[in-house]
Design an enzyme around this catalytic site. Structure first.
Site, mmCIF file in Angstrom:
data_model
loop_
_atom_site.group_PDB
_atom_site.id
_atom_site.type_symbol
_atom_site.label_atom_id
_atom_site.label_comp_id
_atom_site.label_asym_id
_atom_site.label_seq_id
_atom_site.Cartn_x
_atom_site.Cartn_y
_atom_site.Cartn_z
ATOM 1 N N HIS A 270 18.103 30.690 42.374
ATOM 2 C CA HIS A 270 19.564 30.701 42.541
ATOM 3 C C HIS A 270 20.161 31.535 41.422
ATOM 4 O O HIS A 270 19.683 31.512 40.290
ATOM 5 C CB HIS A 270 20.134 29.275 42.472
ATOM 6 C CG HIS A 270 21.506 29.176 43.040
ATOM 7 N ND1 HIS A 270 22.634 29.466 42.311
ATOM 8 C CD2 HIS A 270 21.918 28.858 44.284
ATOM 9 C CE1 HIS A 270 23.691 29.312 43.078
ATOM 10 N NE2 HIS A 270 23.304 28.942 44.283
ATOM 11 N N ASP A 327 19.086 25.646 50.612
ATOM 12 C CA ASP A 327 18.526 26.068 51.910
ATOM 13 C C ASP A 327 17.109 25.584 52.147
ATOM 14 O O ASP A 327 16.579 25.776 53.247
ATOM 15 C CB ASP A 327 18.562 27.599 51.995
ATOM 16 C CG ASP A 327 19.987 28.105 52.083
ATOM 17 O OD1 ASP A 327 20.399 28.885 51.199
ATOM 18 O OD2 ASP A 327 20.703 27.680 53.001
#
Ligand code: SDX
Length: 394
Positions: A270, A327
């Site tokens: 991320h 996700d």
């Protein structure tokens, strides 16, 4: 100095902005919407309640929530003329392409926002949030060649979505409370995330004075990318590939470490979180609970857990702060619910919509953000050169 813009010239407008909506701490793994922690919101609220919080800035009273819910019911249908649009998309048109087109088309049928009143914001938001759900379900039914199932006043926001997706004249769908609860939780966890790629797109497009429907349509396009919201679909494709390779984890770990190989362990890493994405922790728990409630035994869940374990104990990934992101586990839940893989990013867009609208409104009507967005650059090209006539070029 590099070229014409010097780093210390103050020209370097990084395109950053101020916002009161969401707070992220990537080191601590903290995510707050309007000051409220994501864990509490995910456990104690409905998606509609959190959407109201993001839009207006306060948790709604019972009366305010009922009013917002009534607006969502009032705007649940799309204009019948819009339904004919579905007949003109190619049979295999990607649902995200349909969604982006249809949301932009709303501008032709419904009024723009003309004031910064809370009531008008709620009306515009209810229209978009309710209709995106209908468009999503209709596009799925069309892709299946099944009759459209219309929204019902007696069902909640998420219950209506599930019913419009899975009800059939030949076999009525039974809306299960635990599935509705999980959809609420997933939409809440996706509802906003500060200045991510798609939200920044909505703000930048909106800063040029573009209407909210078209600005949201631009955000949907940005979200589609496999490095962004498209990752939830890519995770399932990666887990299926590992499964078909007889769980040859080593092969994929090696590819992920190979700098000459573009392959990435999708669902990991991320730009902001350098520790656990707090949303991934909640989704992982919901995964176990939902698959158990649905009595689904999906080998991809075991593969996902084993892959996470390998990554968390491998110095290459640990040294790069690579943890599961929002996700990584979400697609396994959608799959268990019967939602097709190519609709996973549509689910992400449905969740992110209240955040996008809140940012569009803050940028359009906010005090210090209503100037056109204009990020600058560090120029690294040629310095000034003399022109060469074509007959002298070789
Ligand atoms: C979302 O911004 C948001 O908030 C987004 C989002 C939201 O809610 O809106 O949270 C939603 O988009 C989540 C991210 C979904 N995307 C993926 O899961 C795709 C896989 N992830 C990677 O592509 C990557 O981690 C990104 C795109 C998410 C972040 O990219 P960065 O911050 O630019 O990371 P980087 O490229 O600087 O990587 C740093 C290092 C590199 O190695 P070195 O150059 O140091 O040797 O880590 C490596 C990268 O090669 N790396 C990975 C990796 N992610 C980074 N290696 C293997 N697998 C990965 N997934």
């Amino acid at each position: 100095t590099t070229g014409y813009i010097t780093l210390d010239s103050g020209y370097m407008n990084t395109g950053s902005c101020s916002s009161e909506i969401t707070f992220l701490d990537g080191e601590q793994g903290i995510l707050n919407y309007r000051g409220y922690g994501i864990n509490e919101l995910a456990e104690k609220c409905s998606f509609v309640e959190v959407a109201y919080l993001l839009l207006i800035g306060e948790l709604p009273t019972r009366e305010q929530l009922d009013h917002f819910r009534a607006l969502l019911s009032r705007f649940a249908l799309i204009h019948e003329d819009m339904i004919h649009f579905f007949d003109h998309f190619p049979p295999n048109a990607p649902p995200m392409a349909i969604l982006s087109t249809m949301v932009n088309t709303l501008h032709n049928f419904y009024p723009e926002m003309s004031s910064d009143s809370d009531e008008e914001l709620l009306i515009i938001a209810a229209r978009l949030i309710s209709k995106i759900r209908t468009i999503a379900a209709f596009s799925y039914k069309k892709s299946e060649g099944h009759p459209l199932i219309y929204p019902r006043y007696d069902l909640s926001y998420c219950g209506n979505f599930l019913n419009m997706m899975f009800d059939k004249p030949v076999k009525p769908y039974v809306v299960q409370p635990e599935v509705v609860a999980t959809v609420n939780k997933l939409l809440i966890l996706h509802a906003d995330h500060e200045q991510n790629c798609s939200t920044s797109t909505v703000r930048l497009v909106g800063s040029a004075g573009v209407n909210v429907y078209t600005s949201i349509s631009a955000g949907i396009s940005a979200l589609w990318g496999p490095l962004h919201g498209g990752a939830n679909q890519a995770v399932i494709e990666m887990l299926e590939a590992i499964h078909q390779d007889n769980n040859d984890f080593e092969k994929y770990i090696k590819k992920a470490k190979d700098r000459n190989d573009p392959f990435r362990l999708t669902g990991f890493g991320h730009r902001v979180y350098k520790t656990f994405d707090p949303r991934a922790t909640i989704i992982k728990q919901a995964c176990d609970q939902t698959l158990q409630a649905l009595n689904v035994d999906d080998p991809l869940l075991d593969i996902a857990k084993e892959l996470e374990d390998i990554v968390r104990n491998d110095d290459y990934f640990v040294s790069r702060n690579l943890y599961p992101n929002v996700d990584f586990y979400s697609g396994i839940i959608y799959r268990a619910m019967g939602i097709p893989t190519n609709m996973f990013t549509v689910m992400f867009a449905m969740g992110r919509l209240p955040g996008w609208i809140s940012h569009w409104s803050e940028m359009t009507y906010g005090s210090d953000n209503s100037r056109i967005g204009r990020p600058r650059q560090v120029y690294t090209g040629y310095k000034k050169r003399e022109f060469v006539p074509i007959h002298e070029r070789n």
